[in-house]
Design a protein around this motif. Structure first.
Motif, PDB file in Angstrom:
ATOM      1  N   TYR A   1      31.721-103.758   6.166  1.00  0.00           N
ATOM      2  CA  TYR A   1      31.788-104.188   7.567  1.00  0.00           C
ATOM      3  C   TYR A   1      31.631-102.991   8.500  1.00  0.00           C
ATOM      4  CZ  TYR A   1      36.407-102.139   7.604  1.00  0.00           C
ATOM      5  OH  TYR A   1      37.439-101.239   7.536  1.00  0.00           O
ATOM      6  N   CYS A   2      31.229-103.257   9.723  1.00  0.00           N
ATOM      7  CA  CYS A   2      31.032-102.211  10.729  1.00  0.00           C
ATOM      8  C   CYS A   2      32.357-101.929  11.452  1.00  0.00           C
ATOM      9  CB  CYS A   2      29.970-102.629  11.736  1.00  0.00           C
ATOM     10  SG  CYS A   2      29.651-101.358  12.998  1.00  0.00           S
TER      11      CYS A   2
ATOM     12  N   GLN B   1      32.622 -99.654  13.827  1.00  0.00           N
ATOM     13  CA  GLN B   1      32.283 -99.435  15.233  1.00  0.00           C
ATOM     14  C   GLN B   1      32.302-100.747  16.015  1.00  0.00           C
ATOM     15  OE1 GLN B   1      28.409 -97.683  14.554  1.00  0.00           O
ATOM     16  NE2 GLN B   1      29.132 -95.699  15.299  1.00  0.00           N
ATOM     17  N   CYS B   2      31.976-101.830  15.337  1.00  0.00           N
ATOM     18  CA  CYS B   2      31.921-103.160  15.973  1.00  0.00           C
ATOM     19  C   CYS B   2      33.275-103.868  15.928  1.00  0.00           C
ATOM     20  CB  CYS B   2      30.874-104.035  15.279  1.00  0.00           C
ATOM     21  SG  CYS B   2      29.203-103.372  15.329  1.00  0.00           S
TER      22      CYS B   2
ATOM     23  N   TRP C   1      34.946-105.048  13.274  1.00  0.00           N
ATOM     24  CA  TRP C   1      34.882-106.224  12.415  1.00  0.00           C
ATOM     25  C   TRP C   1      35.865-106.163  11.244  1.00  0.00           C
ATOM     26  CZ3 TRP C   1      28.843-106.326  12.435  1.00  0.00           C
ATOM     27  CH2 TRP C   1      28.412-106.862  13.654  1.00  0.00           C
TER      28      TRP C   1
ATOM     29  N   THR D   1      28.964 -98.433   9.486  1.00  0.00           N
ATOM     30  CA  THR D   1      28.512 -98.377  10.875  1.00  0.00           C
ATOM     31  C   THR D   1      27.186 -99.112  10.994  1.00  0.00           C
ATOM     32  OG1 THR D   1      27.374 -96.277  10.472  1.00  0.00           O
ATOM     33  CG2 THR D   1      29.643 -96.134  11.301  1.00  0.00           C
TER      34      THR D   1
ATOM     35  N   GLY E   1      26.393-101.948  12.589  1.00  0.00           N
ATOM     36  CA  GLY E   1      26.351-103.408  12.610  1.00  0.00           C
ATOM     37  C   GLY E   1      26.312-104.065  11.246  1.00  0.00           C
TER      38      GLY E   1
ATOM     39  N   TYR F   1      27.430-106.045   8.032  1.00  0.00           N
ATOM     40  CA  TYR F   1      28.405-107.022   7.539  1.00  0.00           C
ATOM     41  C   TYR F   1      27.750-107.681   6.339  1.00  0.00           C
ATOM     42  CZ  TYR F   1      32.161-110.392   7.306  1.00  0.00           C
ATOM     43  OH  TYR F   1      33.249-111.130   6.880  1.00  0.00           O
TER      44      TYR F   1
ATOM     45  N   ARG G   1      24.582-110.086   7.317  1.00  0.00           N
ATOM     46  CA  ARG G   1      24.577-110.565   8.696  1.00  0.00           C
ATOM     47  C   ARG G   1      23.183-110.611   9.325  1.00  0.00           C
ATOM     48  NH1 ARG G   1      24.435-108.682  13.768  1.00  0.00           N
ATOM     49  NH2 ARG G   1      24.247-106.536  13.064  1.00  0.00           N
ATOM     50  N   LYS G   2      22.416-109.562   9.186  1.00  0.00           N
ATOM     51  CA  LYS G   2      21.088-109.526   9.811  1.00  0.00           C
ATOM     52  C   LYS G   2      20.127-110.474   9.108  1.00  0.00           C
ATOM     53  CE  LYS G   2      21.793-104.855  11.518  1.00  0.00           C
ATOM     54  NZ  LYS G   2      21.480-103.444  11.374  1.00  0.00           N
TER      55      LYS G   2
END
Length: 97
Positions: free
Chosen positions: A11-12, A14-15, A17, A45, A47, A49, A61-62
């Protein structure tokens, strides 16, 4: 001795999560308990997930367009590791795979 399945949730941080990743880990441990060898949270980092079951990417995620709900991941874990197992009320939900 049979090797138990291991799940990794990358997981990120920075976000922010971590809570989302920890909630998913809790859901998986609640459903599969000692049938899993581990559920590991890995901070990252950019983004990220991603949920992996050994070498299988269960969710990215992407690639998959956002975040999964717990039922989707539980069904994917079950389908790979424990196909004969019922997930109770989760099986009643129609989930896109």
């Amino acid at each position: 001795m049979e090797k138990l399945p291991a799940i990794t949730i990358h997981y990120c941080s920075q976000c922010n999560w971590l809570l989302r990743a920890a909630w998913m880990a809790q859901e998986l441990l609640n459903s599969f308990s000692t049938d899993l060898g581990s559920v590991t949270l890995v901070p990252g980092t950019g983004g990220v997930y991603e949920i992996k079951l050994d070498e299988h990417v269960l969710w990215e995620r992407k690639r998959d367009g956002g975040f999964p709900d717990a039922a989707q991941i539980k069904q994917r874990v079950r389908d790979i590791c424990f196909p004969e197992r019922s997930l109770g009320h989760v099986d009643g939900k129609k989930i896109d795979k």
